[in-house]
Design a protein around this motif. Sequence first.
Motif, PDB file in Angstrom:
ATOM      1  N   SER A 134     -11.913   6.805 -18.891  1.00 36.77           N
ATOM      2  CA  SER A 134     -12.157   5.671 -17.838  1.00 36.77           C
ATOM      3  C   SER A 134     -13.112   6.078 -16.852  1.00 36.77           C
ATOM      4  N   PRO A 135     -14.355   5.840 -16.842  1.00 38.24           N
ATOM      5  CA  PRO A 135     -15.304   6.199 -15.621  1.00 38.24           C
ATOM      6  C   PRO A 135     -14.901   5.533 -14.147  1.00 38.24           C
ATOM      7  N   MET A 136     -14.273   4.382 -14.243  1.00 43.17           N
ATOM      8  CA  MET A 136     -13.599   3.961 -13.066  1.00 43.17           C
ATOM      9  C   MET A 136     -12.471   4.330 -12.605  1.00 43.17           C
ATOM     10  N   VAL A 158       3.013  10.100   6.501  1.00 49.75           N
ATOM     11  CA  VAL A 158       1.306   9.573   6.437  1.00 49.75           C
ATOM     12  C   VAL A 158       0.698   9.767   5.358  1.00 49.75           C
ATOM     13  N   THR A 159       0.556  11.026   4.876  1.00 49.87           N
ATOM     14  CA  THR A 159      -0.161  11.318   3.784  1.00 49.87           C
ATOM     15  C   THR A 159       0.280  10.770   2.220  1.00 49.87           C
ATOM     16  N   ASP A 160       1.749  10.656   2.277  1.00 49.54           N
ATOM     17  CA  ASP A 160       2.147   9.885   1.160  1.00 49.54           C
ATOM     18  C   ASP A 160       1.917   8.622   1.179  1.00 49.54           C
ATOM     19  N   VAL A 161       2.367   7.843   2.114  1.00 45.39           N
ATOM     20  CA  VAL A 161       2.086   6.323   2.159  1.00 45.39           C
ATOM     21  C   VAL A 161       0.299   6.039   2.075  1.00 45.39           C
ATOM     22  N   VAL A 162      -0.293   6.800   2.859  1.00 45.85           N
ATOM     23  CA  VAL A 162      -1.741   6.592   2.838  1.00 45.85           C
ATOM     24  C   VAL A 162      -2.137   6.860   1.251  1.00 45.85           C
ATOM     25  N   GLY A 163      -1.864   8.064   0.677  1.00 45.43           N
ATOM     26  CA  GLY A 163      -2.309   8.478  -0.555  1.00 45.43           C
ATOM     27  C   GLY A 163      -2.037   7.474  -1.702  1.00 45.43           C
ATOM     28  N   PHE A 164      -0.650   7.087  -1.824  1.00 43.72           N
ATOM     29  CA  PHE A 164      -0.387   6.172  -2.801  1.00 43.72           C
ATOM     30  C   PHE A 164      -0.836   4.787  -2.384  1.00 43.72           C
ATOM     31  N   PHE A 165      -1.097   4.194  -1.286  1.00 44.79           N
ATOM     32  CA  PHE A 165      -1.664   3.083  -1.019  1.00 44.79           C
ATOM     33  C   PHE A 165      -3.320   2.807  -1.303  1.00 44.79           C
ATOM     34  N   ALA A 166      -3.967   3.986  -1.083  1.00 41.82           N
ATOM     35  CA  ALA A 166      -5.312   4.225  -1.200  1.00 41.82           C
ATOM     36  C   ALA A 166      -5.456   3.809  -2.760  1.00 41.82           C
ATOM     37  N   PHE A 167      -4.741   4.761  -3.608  1.00 45.23           N
ATOM     38  CA  PHE A 167      -4.799   5.224  -4.805  1.00 45.23           C
ATOM     39  C   PHE A 167      -4.580   3.913  -5.650  1.00 45.23           C
ATOM     40  N   LEU A 168      -3.648   3.242  -5.253  1.00 42.66           N
ATOM     41  CA  LEU A 168      -3.024   2.109  -6.066  1.00 42.66           C
ATOM     42  C   LEU A 168      -3.622   0.961  -5.669  1.00 42.66           C
ATOM     43  N   GLY A 169      -4.085   0.595  -4.412  1.00 40.71           N
ATOM     44  CA  GLY A 169      -4.770  -0.497  -3.923  1.00 40.71           C
ATOM     45  C   GLY A 169      -6.125  -0.476  -4.489  1.00 40.71           C
ATOM     46  N   LEU A 170      -6.641   0.776  -4.389  1.00 34.77           N
ATOM     47  CA  LEU A 170      -8.168   0.762  -5.240  1.00 34.77           C
ATOM     48  C   LEU A 170      -8.148   0.189  -6.684  1.00 34.77           C
ATOM     49  N   ALA A 171      -7.005   0.903  -7.310  1.00 33.49           N
ATOM     50  CA  ALA A 171      -6.823   0.857  -8.792  1.00 33.49           C
ATOM     51  C   ALA A 171      -6.507  -0.830  -8.993  1.00 33.49           C
ATOM     52  N   ALA A 172      -5.906  -1.565  -8.223  1.00 30.46           N
ATOM     53  CA  ALA A 172      -5.552  -2.805  -8.328  1.00 30.46           C
ATOM     54  C   ALA A 172      -7.063  -3.892  -8.043  1.00 30.46           C
ATOM     55  N   LEU A 173      -7.663  -3.199  -7.217  1.00 28.72           N
ATOM     56  CA  LEU A 173      -8.964  -3.940  -7.045  1.00 28.72           C
ATOM     57  C   LEU A 173     -10.084  -3.799  -8.078  1.00 28.72           C
ATOM     58  N   TRP A 174      -9.967  -2.482  -8.493  1.00 29.08           N
ATOM     59  CA  TRP A 174     -11.183  -2.043  -9.404  1.00 29.08           C
ATOM     60  C   TRP A 174     -10.858  -2.006 -10.864  1.00 29.08           C
ATOM     61  N   LEU A 175      -9.538  -1.916 -11.145  1.00 27.44           N
ATOM     62  CA  LEU A 175      -9.261  -1.813 -12.594  1.00 27.44           C
ATOM     63  C   LEU A 175      -8.751  -2.813 -13.172  1.00 27.44           C
ATOM     64  N   LEU A 176      -8.285  -3.757 -12.663  1.00 29.19           N
ATOM     65  CA  LEU A 176      -7.660  -5.056 -13.000  1.00 29.19           C
ATOM     66  C   LEU A 176      -8.461  -6.192 -13.221  1.00 29.19           C
TER      67      LEU A 176
END
Length: 466
Positions: free
Chosen positions: A401-403, A448-466
């Motif tokens: 998956s490129p995206m 901070v790194t856990d919350v930001v990392g999870f939020f960025a990764f899963l948030g971007l996935a919700a915006l771009w992959l669904l």
Amino acid sequence: MSDTDPETPVTPADELDEDVELDQPRLRLVRDAIAADDGPAIDALLEPLHGADIADLLEQLDDQPRRELLRLWSGGIDGEILSELDETIREEILAELPADEVAEAVRELETDDVVDLIENLESETQADAILASLDDVDRVAVQQALTYPEFSAGRLMQREVVIAPSFWTVGQAIDHLRNAPDLPEQFYHVILTDPRMRPVGYVTLGKILGAPRETPLAEIEEESFRTFEVTDPESEVAYAFNQYHLISAPVVDADDRLLGVITIDDAIRILDEEAEEDILRLAGVDAEESLSNRTLGVVRRRFPWLAVNLVTAIMASIVISQFEGVITEIVALAVLMPIVASMGGNAGTQSLTVAVRALATRDLTGANVWRVIRREVMAGGINGVAFAIIMGIVGLVWFGSPMLGVVIAVAMIINLVVAGLAGVGIPVVLEKVGIDPALASGAFVTTVTDVVGFFAFLGLAALWLL
């Protein structure tokens, strides 16, 4: 034909090399000698060892073998061994030793070492017994030192000082040193004083020995001379010794009168202890913990920070739970999430370690803090881009998956930039508000790194992959 006389018994020590350090073969032979109840063998094994090595040996033995060694060994605990022992083990050993042996060992110590010994004892009975074993002059000096604030120059100084009037010549100083009946075993400077016993300078022994007898001491004073007040924090003293390359320095009272002297060995010990404390606290471990602590003591010291870690982990889990639907639809996200969080956590720890140490050595100040923050953020961004490319390719090849590759790449850049910012910014802010950055920064940076990392990764996935 053997060079060894067949009638001469071979002791375990004869099997060792000529090195007299505490190594594993010697430790094994000591254990064997204890098991065999062989006092002469123990004497032969311990006799050539330095006091610090004997202290290490005692710390590595369990309770019962340690008691047996003390019973079998004829050498006995001296002041050097006593001062090198870990605090927990030292108190146990003092309780096992005869009163006269303790008294003899304590009388060998400088007053600053006796103060260090007494202030770390939990037993008032033992402390009183040690004080009672001292000469009157030393007892008064130790009792006075114990009235000063803990972790102050007054606790760190020793009262054994070599002084001379500032108007003396080299010849007068040399004659005085040769005739003095009670010079300290080790000293580095002769402190020059005025008629009111205020230190005005000092001269090294090397310059005294190398100058003509008629030379005034005032002409060969050291430029590095500085004094410390008795209430100055020992951390400030240790910093000055390191910063200005001091060997010894006088300690004065509020009226600037000489009370004692601090030497470089004590300053180095404080620097070493502070560095060790920083390392332990960064890992959420109490600075007082050592290998000699009992199991329940270790549990009690570590539990609070494990509890804090549990709270931060729950916070990260709450972020993840907000994207439960996304994870259910794209299972690959669950596989890749730990990578983003782990990379951010490691990058944050790197920046944090550098910042905490720089704060401790006063290299990180208000004058350069923004430059250091910019450097760490830029380093995080560059590393983020590099690893983003790698993980983008991994996401494409692994899951086709490129995206998905783009999502993890962007999340990696965001998290590593934030890790650099948090790793420096959090300890600086904590120090400003009076909280030890080494003690509390780790939990905040990880959160901070856990919350930001999870939020960025899963948030971007919700915006771009669904």
